[in-house]
Design a protein around this motif. Structure first.
Motif, short mmCIF file in Angstrom:
data_model
loop_
_atom_site.label_atom_id
_atom_site.label_comp_id
_atom_site.label_asym_id
_atom_site.label_seq_id
_atom_site.Cartn_x
_atom_site.Cartn_y
_atom_site.Cartn_z
N ILE A 165 -8.00 -8.56 -6.82
CA ILE A 165 -7.39 -8.31 -5.51
C ILE A 165 -6.88 -6.88 -5.50
N VAL A 166 -7.26 -6.13 -4.47
CA VAL A 166 -6.75 -4.77 -4.29
C VAL A 166 -5.96 -4.73 -2.99
N ASN A 167 -4.67 -4.48 -3.09
CA ASN A 167 -3.82 -4.39 -1.91
C ASN A 167 -3.54 -2.92 -1.61
N VAL A 168 -3.91 -2.48 -0.41
CA VAL A 168 -3.71 -1.09 -0.03
C VAL A 168 -2.34 -0.95 0.63
N ALA A 169 -1.43 -0.33 -0.08
CA ALA A 169 -0.07 -0.15 0.41
C ALA A 169 0.11 1.30 0.84
N SER A 170 1.09 1.97 0.28
CA SER A 170 1.43 3.33 0.66
C SER A 170 2.54 3.78 -0.27
N VAL A 171 2.72 5.09 -0.39
CA VAL A 171 3.89 5.58 -1.10
C VAL A 171 5.16 5.11 -0.39
N ALA A 172 5.02 4.74 0.88
CA ALA A 172 6.14 4.17 1.63
C ALA A 172 6.57 2.81 1.07
N ALA A 173 5.83 2.27 0.10
CA ALA A 173 6.25 1.06 -0.59
C ALA A 173 7.39 1.36 -1.57
N SER A 174 7.64 2.64 -1.81
CA SER A 174 8.70 3.04 -2.74
C SER A 174 9.80 3.87 -2.10
N PHE A 175 9.58 4.32 -0.86
CA PHE A 175 10.57 5.14 -0.17
C PHE A 175 10.86 4.55 1.21
N GLY A 176 12.10 4.18 1.46
CA GLY A 176 12.49 3.74 2.80
C GLY A 176 12.75 4.95 3.67
N LEU A 177 11.94 5.15 4.71
CA LEU A 177 11.99 6.38 5.49
C LEU A 177 12.40 6.13 6.93
N CYS B 234 7.71 0.61 6.25
CA CYS B 234 8.13 0.65 4.84
C CYS B 234 8.44 -0.77 4.35
N ALA B 235 9.13 -1.54 5.17
CA ALA B 235 9.48 -2.91 4.79
C ALA B 235 8.24 -3.72 4.47
N SER B 236 7.20 -3.56 5.28
CA SER B 236 5.97 -4.34 5.06
C SER B 236 5.28 -3.92 3.76
N LYS B 237 5.37 -2.65 3.42
CA LYS B 237 4.73 -2.16 2.19
C LYS B 237 5.59 -2.44 0.96
N PHE B 238 6.92 -2.38 1.11
CA PHE B 238 7.80 -2.84 0.03
C PHE B 238 7.47 -4.30 -0.29
N ALA B 239 7.31 -5.11 0.77
CA ALA B 239 7.01 -6.53 0.60
C ALA B 239 5.67 -6.72 -0.10
N MET B 240 4.67 -5.94 0.28
CA MET B 240 3.35 -6.03 -0.34
C MET B 240 3.44 -5.73 -1.83
N LEU B 241 4.16 -4.68 -2.19
CA LEU B 241 4.27 -4.29 -3.60
C LEU B 241 5.04 -5.35 -4.40
N GLY B 242 6.12 -5.86 -3.83
CA GLY B 242 6.90 -6.88 -4.52
C GLY B 242 6.12 -8.17 -4.70
N PHE B 243 5.40 -8.58 -3.67
CA PHE B 243 4.55 -9.78 -3.73
C PHE B 243 3.49 -9.60 -4.81
N SER B 244 2.87 -8.43 -4.83
CA SER B 244 1.80 -8.16 -5.79
C SER B 244 2.32 -8.18 -7.22
N GLU B 245 3.52 -7.63 -7.43
CA GLU B 245 4.09 -7.62 -8.78
C GLU B 245 4.38 -9.04 -9.26
N GLY B 246 4.98 -9.84 -8.38
CA GLY B 246 5.25 -11.23 -8.74
C GLY B 246 3.97 -12.01 -9.01
N LEU B 247 2.97 -11.81 -8.15
CA LEU B 247 1.70 -12.51 -8.31
C LEU B 247 0.98 -12.07 -9.58
N LYS B 248 1.10 -10.80 -9.92
CA LYS B 248 0.44 -10.30 -11.15
C LYS B 248 0.94 -11.07 -12.37
#
Length: 264
Positions: A136-148, A155-169
């Protein structure tokens, strides 16, 4: 992974990063499943991919609609039994302060960017686990690490994507199925065609081509890493932000807030 005869499903495939990723995978002999809302754009791309002599399946679908994703996945799995690579690329942003955006505008970004990813994973992961392979490849953004400021809901949606992906990994450890997030900086696509970006400069001098990000997606499909940041030099900025937030956050916040205030 050798991509020849592998099945690759790409959401948001009608333009930009998704379209270029389809072309790059097809060049290497992969069978492509194109998913997006605009059927006419998918048909155009399918015709373009004919020259690579690969199988192409067009699946019009709004990934924010879980029933449409369910029906799309049924059609795909009837033809391919399982997919080898799932690229969750569909996403968009609406620029504006939280006080000015409507609740519907904020929700719509989360529905496509985060829930759309989750719906696709829920429908395709079981078959991957059954055959003990896939990525699975999830395309996020550097905005997954910076609230702008100005894109807080994106940013919230990409933070969520990164957190979900880490837990799923962690859950996928030793199953044969992998997951990797690709987090690019600004990319030169129609992402910024939304009317809310009308008064903003289109692209910065450091913005990336969709081909650069597509190449990173191919790399991610073979990677054991959780996240690939594009370009890699930006990883140092993410490290600084997490290590020295009291120093970095005010600098970034002021810079982007100035931009937000200037267009009001």
């Amino acid at each position: 992974m050798d991509f020849k005869n592998k099945s690759v499903l790409i959401t948001g495939a009608s333009s930009g990063i998704g379209k270029q990723s389809a072309i790059e995978f097809a060049k290497l002999g992969a069978d492509i499943i194109l998913v997006a809302r605009r059927k006419e754009k998918l048909d155009e791309l399918a015709n373009e991919l004919e020259k690579f002599n690969v199988s192409v399946l067009v699946c019009p679908c709004d990934v924010s609609n879980k029933e449409q994703v369910k029906e799309m996945s049924k059609a795909v799995l009837e033809k391919f039994d399982s997919i080898d690579i799932l690229v969750n690329n569909a996403g968009f942003a609406i620029y504006g302060s939280v006080k000015d955006l409507s609740i519907d505008e904020i929700e719509s970004q989360m529905e496509t960017n985060y829930f759309g990813m989750m719906y696709c994973i829920k429908n395709f992961l079981p078959s991957m686990l059954e055959k003990k392979s896939g990525h699975i490849v999830n395309v996020a953004s550097v905005a997954a690490s910076f609230g702008l400021p100005g894109i807080a809901s994106y940013c919230a949606s990409k933070f969520a994507m990164l957190g979900f992906s880490e837990g799923l990994k962690h859950e996928l450890y030793d199953t044969g199925v992998g997951i990797t997030v690709v987090s690019p900086i600004m990319v030169r696509t129609d992402f910024f065609d939304h009317p809310s970006f009308e008064k903003m400069p289109k692209y910065s001098p450091t913005s990336l081509s969709s081909k650069t990000v597509a190449k990173a997606i191919l790399k991610a499909a073979n990677s054991s890493r959780l996240e690939i940041i594009v370009p890699s030099v930006v990883r140092s900025a993410v490290w600084l932000k997490h290590t020295f937030p009291f120093f970095i956050n005010p600098i970034i916040g002021k810079s982007f807030k100035k931009q937000l205030d200037s267009i009001k």
